[in-house]
Design an enzyme around this catalytic site. Sequence first.
Site, PDB file in Angstrom:
ATOM      1  N   ARG A  15       0.838  -1.213   0.000  1.00 25.75           N
ATOM      2  CA  ARG A  15       0.000   0.000   0.000  1.00 25.75           C
ATOM      3  C   ARG A  15       0.866   1.253   0.000  1.00 25.75           C
ATOM      4  O   ARG A  15       1.914   1.277   0.665  1.00 25.75           O
ATOM      5  CB  ARG A  15      -0.885   0.007   1.234  1.00 25.75           C
ATOM      6  CG  ARG A  15      -1.830  -1.156   1.247  1.00 25.75           C
ATOM      7  CD  ARG A  15      -2.936  -0.887   2.193  1.00 25.75           C
ATOM      8  NE  ARG A  15      -3.293  -2.055   2.959  1.00 25.75           N
ATOM      9  CZ  ARG A  15      -4.474  -2.193   3.549  1.00 25.75           C
ATOM     10  NH1 ARG A  15      -5.356  -1.224   3.466  1.00 25.75           N
ATOM     11  NH2 ARG A  15      -4.737  -3.274   4.253  1.00 25.75           N
ATOM     12  N   ASP A  46      -3.082   0.115  -4.303  1.00 25.86           N
ATOM     13  CA  ASP A  46      -4.139   0.019  -3.290  1.00 25.86           C
ATOM     14  C   ASP A  46      -5.409  -0.538  -3.935  1.00 25.86           C
ATOM     15  O   ASP A  46      -5.789  -0.082  -5.029  1.00 25.86           O
ATOM     16  CB  ASP A  46      -4.419   1.430  -2.730  1.00 25.86           C
ATOM     17  CG  ASP A  46      -5.222   1.371  -1.448  1.00 25.86           C
ATOM     18  OD1 ASP A  46      -6.140   0.527  -1.361  1.00 25.86           O
ATOM     19  OD2 ASP A  46      -4.929   2.163  -0.545  1.00 25.86           O
ATOM     20  N   LEU A  47      -6.048  -1.492  -3.279  1.00 26.07           N
ATOM     21  CA  LEU A  47      -7.282  -2.078  -3.817  1.00 26.07           C
ATOM     22  C   LEU A  47      -8.371  -1.007  -3.988  1.00 26.07           C
ATOM     23  O   LEU A  47      -9.282  -1.168  -4.798  1.00 26.07           O
ATOM     24  CB  LEU A  47      -7.806  -3.185  -2.897  1.00 26.07           C
ATOM     25  CG  LEU A  47      -6.939  -4.440  -2.722  1.00 26.07           C
ATOM     26  CD1 LEU A  47      -7.547  -5.376  -1.680  1.00 26.07           C
ATOM     27  CD2 LEU A  47      -6.761  -5.185  -4.046  1.00 26.07           C
ATOM     28  N   TYR A 146     -16.185 -12.137   5.273  1.00 24.46           N
ATOM     29  CA  TYR A 146     -15.009 -12.679   4.570  1.00 24.46           C
ATOM     30  C   TYR A 146     -15.460 -13.776   3.607  1.00 24.46           C
ATOM     31  O   TYR A 146     -15.086 -13.788   2.431  1.00 24.46           O
ATOM     32  CB  TYR A 146     -14.004 -13.219   5.593  1.00 24.46           C
ATOM     33  CG  TYR A 146     -12.807 -13.908   4.980  1.00 24.46           C
ATOM     34  CD1 TYR A 146     -11.874 -13.201   4.236  1.00 24.46           C
ATOM     35  CD2 TYR A 146     -12.612 -15.287   5.135  1.00 24.46           C
ATOM     36  CE1 TYR A 146     -10.771 -13.835   3.661  1.00 24.46           C
ATOM     37  CE2 TYR A 146     -11.523 -15.925   4.571  1.00 24.46           C
ATOM     38  CZ  TYR A 146     -10.606 -15.200   3.829  1.00 24.46           C
ATOM     39  OH  TYR A 146      -9.522 -15.833   3.261  1.00 24.46           O
ATOM     40  N   LYS A 150     -15.221 -13.324  -0.397  1.00 20.55           N
ATOM     41  CA  LYS A 150     -14.314 -14.208  -1.140  1.00 20.55           C
ATOM     42  C   LYS A 150     -15.099 -15.010  -2.187  1.00 20.55           C
ATOM     43  O   LYS A 150     -14.645 -15.188  -3.310  1.00 20.55           O
ATOM     44  CB  LYS A 150     -13.585 -15.177  -0.201  1.00 20.55           C
ATOM     45  CG  LYS A 150     -12.485 -14.600   0.646  1.00 20.55           C
ATOM     46  CD  LYS A 150     -11.305 -14.010  -0.102  1.00 20.55           C
ATOM     47  CE  LYS A 150     -10.354 -14.967  -0.746  1.00 20.55           C
ATOM     48  NZ  LYS A 150      -9.150 -14.272  -1.308  1.00 20.55           N
ATOM     49  N   SER A 188      -3.647 -15.957  10.482  1.00 18.86           N
ATOM     50  CA  SER A 188      -4.009 -17.376  10.438  1.00 18.86           C
ATOM     51  C   SER A 188      -3.092 -18.217  11.330  1.00 18.86           C
ATOM     52  O   SER A 188      -3.486 -19.288  11.795  1.00 18.86           O
ATOM     53  CB  SER A 188      -4.011 -17.908   9.006  1.00 18.86           C
ATOM     54  OG  SER A 188      -2.737 -17.847   8.443  1.00 18.86           O
TER      55      SER A 188
HETATM   56  N1  LIG Z   1      -4.152 -17.351   5.843  1.00 15.10           N
HETATM   57  C1  LIG Z   1      -5.047 -18.298   5.535  1.00 15.10           C
HETATM   58  O1  LIG Z   1      -5.295 -19.257   6.304  1.00 15.10           O
HETATM   59  C2  LIG Z   1      -5.758 -18.239   4.209  1.00 15.10           C
HETATM   60  C3  LIG Z   1      -6.500 -19.352   3.814  1.00 15.10           C
HETATM   61  C4  LIG Z   1      -7.132 -19.313   2.586  1.00 15.10           C
HETATM   62  C5  LIG Z   1      -7.000 -18.221   1.756  1.00 15.10           C
HETATM   63  N2  LIG Z   1      -6.270 -17.142   2.168  1.00 15.10           N
HETATM   64  C6  LIG Z   1      -6.160 -15.998   1.253  1.00 15.10           C
HETATM   65  O2  LIG Z   1      -4.787 -15.641   1.139  1.00 15.10           O
HETATM   66  C7  LIG Z   1      -4.672 -14.243   0.826  1.00 15.10           C
HETATM   67  C8  LIG Z   1      -3.709 -13.613   1.807  1.00 15.10           C
HETATM   68  O3  LIG Z   1      -4.279 -13.703   3.100  1.00 15.10           O
HETATM   69  P1  LIG Z   1      -3.419 -13.689   4.453  1.00 15.10           P
HETATM   70  O4  LIG Z   1      -3.933 -14.753   5.299  1.00 15.10           O
HETATM   71  O5  LIG Z   1      -1.984 -13.610   4.120  1.00 15.10           O
HETATM   72  O6  LIG Z   1      -3.955 -12.359   5.132  1.00 15.10           O
HETATM   73  P2  LIG Z   1      -3.329 -10.912   5.181  1.00 15.10           P
HETATM   74  O7  LIG Z   1      -1.956 -10.995   5.705  1.00 15.10           O
HETATM   75  O8  LIG Z   1      -4.297 -10.019   5.853  1.00 15.10           O
HETATM   76  O9  LIG Z   1      -3.253 -10.583   3.639  1.00 15.10           O
HETATM   77  C9  LIG Z   1      -4.122  -9.733   3.004  1.00 15.10           C
HETATM   78  C10 LIG Z   1      -3.272  -8.855   2.154  1.00 15.10           C
HETATM   79  O10 LIG Z   1      -4.128  -7.992   1.403  1.00 15.10           O
HETATM   80  C11 LIG Z   1      -3.586  -6.692   1.522  1.00 15.10           C
HETATM   81  N3  LIG Z   1      -4.626  -5.675   1.412  1.00 15.10           N
HETATM   82  C12 LIG Z   1      -5.751  -5.559   2.149  1.00 15.10           C
HETATM   83  N4  LIG Z   1      -6.418  -4.428   1.801  1.00 15.10           N
HETATM   84  C13 LIG Z   1      -5.663  -3.840   0.837  1.00 15.10           C
HETATM   85  C14 LIG Z   1      -5.799  -2.655   0.083  1.00 15.10           C
HETATM   86  N5  LIG Z   1      -6.841  -1.819   0.241  1.00 15.10           N
HETATM   87  N6  LIG Z   1      -4.859  -2.372  -0.847  1.00 15.10           N
HETATM   88  C15 LIG Z   1      -3.794  -3.165  -1.024  1.00 15.10           C
HETATM   89  N7  LIG Z   1      -3.590  -4.308  -0.335  1.00 15.10           N
HETATM   90  C16 LIG Z   1      -4.520  -4.624   0.581  1.00 15.10           C
HETATM   91  C17 LIG Z   1      -2.978  -6.631   2.914  1.00 15.10           C
HETATM   92  O11 LIG Z   1      -2.078  -5.550   2.972  1.00 15.10           O
HETATM   93  P3  LIG Z   1      -1.616  -4.945   4.409  1.00 15.10           P
HETATM   94  O12 LIG Z   1      -0.551  -5.865   4.906  1.00 15.10           O
HETATM   95  O13 LIG Z   1      -1.115  -3.571   4.045  1.00 15.10           O
HETATM   96  O14 LIG Z   1      -2.825  -4.913   5.269  1.00 15.10           O
HETATM   97  C18 LIG Z   1      -2.323  -7.985   3.001  1.00 15.10           C
HETATM   98  O15 LIG Z   1      -1.060  -7.987   2.400  1.00 15.10           O
HETATM   99  C19 LIG Z   1      -6.086 -13.685   0.914  1.00 15.10           C
HETATM  100  O16 LIG Z   1      -6.630 -13.613  -0.384  1.00 15.10           O
HETATM  101  C20 LIG Z   1      -6.847 -14.733   1.728  1.00 15.10           C
HETATM  102  O17 LIG Z   1      -8.221 -14.739   1.424  1.00 15.10           O
HETATM  103  C21 LIG Z   1      -5.637 -17.133   3.378  1.00 15.10           C
END
Ligand SMILES: NC(=O)c1ccc[n+]([C@@H]2O[C@H](COP(=O)([O-])OP(=O)(O)OC[C@H]3O[C@@H](n4cnc5c(N)ncnc54)[C@H](OP(=O)(O)O)[C@@H]3O)[C@@H](O)[C@H]2O)c1
Length: 305
Positions: A15, A46-47, A146, A150, A188
């Site tokens: 971001r 940024d999203l 969420y 998703k 997570s």
């Molecule tokens: N962890 C799990 O168990 C799991 C399981 C299944 C699927 N997923 C998927 O994996 C992906 C990553 O998730 P995660 O677990 O690693 O969670 P996370 O760390 O919260 O990752 C979300 C990412 O999206 C970014 N983001 C959010 N809002 C944004 C915005 N307005 N502009 C730009 N970037 C933005 C966040 O940036 P910031 O760091 O700046 O907030 C962060 O890097 C997601 O799509 C999630 O649905 C995760």
Amino acid sequence: MKLLQHGYSVNTTIRPQSLSSGSKKDISYLKNLPGAQERLQVFPADLENPDSFEAAIEGCIGVFHLAHPIDFQGKETEEMITNKSIRATLGILEACLKAKTVKRVVYTSSAFTVMFNNEGPDIVVDENSWTDVDYVRNANYFGASYSISKTLTERAALEFAEKHSLDLVSVIPTWINGPFICPSIPGSVTGSLAMILGKENQVQYFKSNPFVHIDDVASAHIFLFEYPEAKGRYICCAVEITMDKLYEFLCARYPEFKILSPESLDDKTVKFSSKKLLDTGFRYKYGLGEIFDQAIECCRQKGFL
Ligand SMILES: NC(=O)c1ccc[n+]([C@@H]2O[C@H](COP(=O)([O-])OP(=O)(O)OC[C@H]3O[C@@H](n4cnc5c(N)ncnc54)[C@H](OP(=O)(O)O)[C@@H]3O)[C@@H](O)[C@H]2O)c1
């Protein structure tokens, strides 16, 4: 990190406010990765402003879209989150078409897009399964916004790809755990280790819990980017364990911790079929013991335990 290890040149995004001078966000863990100096570029995006991803996508042969507005605290309404996520994802896919160099997009979906519906109590889900968003909305499930955002975003991405003949593969990871390179503990991992890190009476799991190691998830993304015949959705789930068995496993394996008793968020057993991914030849490297050992060791090294 994994893409750099595979020899790719990588554009990643962060971001804009995190890149500005005076930002408290430490991204040295990215900039100091082996190969980063020569092959990693960090772009602001940024999203909220989907066009901001264009510069990072320009000239790329592959795009991995992981960012999602994750909000388990309910700061924004489900509608706001879903609209933001769909708008951003479709904007990113538009940028992929515009670039004319992108051969495949790998979209990171989630187990929450396949696992919630009115069937049960014991169900098996595969790539044909979809979460029933009306059911989730009415049942007010944990993580409802969420799950809904998703599900609707993945559907919109697949429809867009079909309509515009864009090669898009969707990876559906279950609960991701393991070591982490960022300075803060990922949500997570905190959730997975709640029986160790959590507070009494606040430790909640689903009745059945499907885990996958972060390294296997990253490898599956790259494998599916490179696998010529990849098509559609792929569930990525290495091990499944019930909440009660997980409690027994943690008590036996880590006697040095006081393991808190968990509460169940539901009374349903959901099994995830990884057959489609395994049929491609992909193999998981890590089982439950390694997933938890490495998460705990990483938390210890970084001072969270
Ligand atoms: N962890 C799990 O168990 C799991 C399981 C299944 C699927 N997923 C998927 O994996 C992906 C990553 O998730 P995660 O677990 O690693 O969670 P996370 O760390 O919260 O990752 C979300 C990412 O999206 C970014 N983001 C959010 N809002 C944004 C915005 N307005 N502009 C730009 N970037 C933005 C966040 O940036 P910031 O760091 O700046 O907030 C962060 O890097 C997601 O799509 C999630 O649905 C995760």
